[in-house]
Motif scaffolding. Structure first.
Motif, short mmCIF file in Angstrom:
data_model
loop_
_atom_site.label_atom_id
_atom_site.label_comp_id
_atom_site.label_asym_id
_atom_site.label_seq_id
_atom_site.Cartn_x
_atom_site.Cartn_y
_atom_site.Cartn_z
N UNK A 111 -15.47 3.39 18.70
CA UNK A 111 -15.57 4.13 17.44
C UNK A 111 -14.20 4.43 16.80
N UNK A 112 -13.22 4.92 17.56
CA UNK A 112 -11.92 5.22 16.92
C UNK A 112 -11.18 3.98 16.41
N UNK A 113 -11.62 2.79 16.85
CA UNK A 113 -10.91 1.56 16.50
C UNK A 113 -11.63 0.74 15.42
N UNK A 148 -4.27 -2.63 12.85
CA UNK A 148 -3.68 -3.77 13.53
C UNK A 148 -4.69 -4.91 13.71
N UNK A 149 -4.34 -6.10 13.26
CA UNK A 149 -5.21 -7.26 13.48
C UNK A 149 -5.38 -7.53 14.97
N UNK A 193 -24.30 0.65 10.91
CA UNK A 193 -23.78 2.02 10.87
C UNK A 193 -22.34 2.03 10.37
N UNK A 194 -21.51 1.14 10.90
CA UNK A 194 -20.11 1.10 10.50
C UNK A 194 -19.95 0.67 9.05
N UNK A 195 -20.81 -0.22 8.58
CA UNK A 195 -20.75 -0.64 7.17
C UNK A 195 -21.01 0.54 6.24
N UNK A 223 -10.66 -3.72 6.80
CA UNK A 223 -10.42 -3.75 8.25
C UNK A 223 -11.74 -3.75 9.01
N UNK A 224 -12.65 -2.87 8.61
CA UNK A 224 -13.95 -2.83 9.26
C UNK A 224 -14.74 -4.11 8.99
#
Length: 264
Positions: free
Chosen positions: A206-208, A213-214, A241-243, A250-251
């Protein structure tokens, strides 16, 4: 220290460069150079340099007894052999000499002093952090490979210990947190618990999810792609969820890598 950039095939490595690599005078600049190093020759050079040539024969015997000789198995055999010699001779200085050496391969040997020593996973992670943050890709890769068995045996404790690493200013440290617990890590035994229950790793993932950073994003995307092969529904749900939570590029980059097997 001499640095060099650009890809070369093994055949194209200039003899002068290969000679310096085998003498431990410079770091390898790419994977081809890393693979081309004659570790037995380098070992003899280093032990002679440090007045420890009496250690050589036992370690060469260990290498000859390997069922499969690859760059990683030889690296581990040398590292473990040097650790054993340090015990036998009460050589408390050897670790520092190796861990500060200009050769990345020699520093890789030092990684196994941490990975194969008897200590708790918390102690090993603390000692391994300097190698996880090493400037060279080879040292960074072996830093998590060397401690992977301890991670697998102490998975929940390790996830708790690595979660603060996701907030490090150092991208190499953040990447270690993700890469070291990949369900289907490269060149290592799979972590069955994470193949079946990837939710356990959410405190690290989750924090990443929008990391700058690629290097880290590649690891997180590959982590989720690993998980998709046994728990595709988990990955699909997490990606949705992340979208919703983050529409950053980045996401989006992570999600594309995460779903590549699902969308085939």
């Amino acid at each position: 220290m001499t640095t060099r950039k650009g890809a070369r095939t093994i055949a194209a490595i200039p003899p002068s460069i290969l000679d310096q690599l085998n003498k431990g005078e410079i770091e390898s600049a790419n994977l081809n150079e890393w693979l081309a190093i004659n570790q037995k020759q380098l070992l003899e050079t280093v032990l002679t340099q440090y007045n420890r040539k009496t250690y050589l024969q036992d370690i060469l015997t260990d290498i000859s007894n390997l069922k499969k000789q690859t760059v990683t198995t030889i690296n581990e055999a040398i590292g473990v052999g040097l650790l054993t010699q340090s015990y036998i001779h009460n050589d408390t200085a050897l670790f520092d000499l190796l861990s500060q050496h200009p050769s990345d391969t020699v520093r890789c040997w030092a990684v196994f002093f941490v990975g194969k020593d008897e200590a708790t996973v918390a102690e090993k992670l603390e000692r391994m952090k300097v190698f996880a943050a090493d400037r060279h890709f080879g040292v960074r890769e072996l830093s998590w490979l060397a401690i992977r068995p301890d991670i697998t045996e102490n998975l929940e404790t390790t996830i708790t210990l690595l979660t603060p690493w996701t907030r490090s200013d150092n991208e190499y440290i953040r990447r270690f947190a993700s890469e070291s617990i990949r369900p289907r890590g490269v060149w290592c035994k799979h972590i069955e618990a994470l193949k079946e229950t990837p939710e356990l790793a959410l405190p690290i993932l989750e924090p990443l999810k929008a990391d700058t950073s690629k290097y880290v994003r590649d690891s997180v995307g590959n982590w989720l792609n690993d998980a998709s092969k046994t728990r595709p529904e988990f990955v699909v749900s997490l990606c949705k969820k992340w979208e919703k939570e983050n529409n950053s590029k980045e996401t989006a980059y992570i999600l594309k890598k995460a779903r590549r097997s699902i969308l085939k």
